[in-house]
Design a protein around this motif. Sequence first.
Motif: not given
Length: 281
Positions: A170-171, A216-218, A241-242, A247-248
């Motif tokens: 995460x971010x 897998x995800x962010x 980009x995702x 990319x979820x």
Amino acid sequence: MGMETVSTNRAHGGTQGVYRHDSTATGTPMTFSVFIPDHAPGARLPVLWYLSGLTCTHANVTEKGEYRAACAEHGIIFIAPDTSPRGDAVPDDEAYDFGKGAGFYVDATQAPWATHYRMRSYIEDELPGLILREFPMADLGRQGITGHSMGGHGALTIALRNPDRFRSVSAFAPIASPLSCPWGEKALNGYLGADDRTAWRSYDACALIADGARLPELLVDQGDADTFLDNQLKPALLDAACRAAGIPLTLRMQPGYDHSYYFISTFMPDHVDWHAERLKA
């Protein structure tokens, strides 16, 4: 290579420690903090890494991040490294966005930065090795990573380069594309040089995704009152980009929040909860 205990304090049913060691990666002493929840003898706990932003040390999140209650509840170790090498022999720049406090989580290749500014090697290799040796309760088979701003950039790129290492990523207000903003342009040009911009791509989350890296995800939180939003952070680039890569991404634009630790501390428990679901699965 030994480790010195700088301080320990009880907090939220755990121990907040600050530690120092001599780094072979940076050639300098490095300081980091570790929060360890109380646990049964022999138990091993998942680990959440937090990478800080420009001008910060380990102390900013340690003192203002408000992560300990959530980490204690879930039994998660929280590790906060510094953002750059330190010391009188370390080259610096007068600006806040380059040099000390602004290592950008790269391994510099340009003089005079290349000798000490090796934060990629420090975070990816040396510090995890030290944690493995010195903290036997840390289960490095269950790792998550997060970070803020420059540290959000670091968390995303380190995870994308090491997809098998982290169960959760995460971010908070990350620099989504250093290739596309003034902070990144300055840092990557200075540390890596302008001759081969293809070398910059391994330090840009959007470029890494475009080049085939996957997660897998962010989860990303971003304040919509952040003064750096449009010029430096550009979350729309990460979203695009995702989407292109499948990319979820959960991108939460938080109304009225800025770039400060008032923002980070507000949503830190949400992030710890989110990581806990994936680290304990």
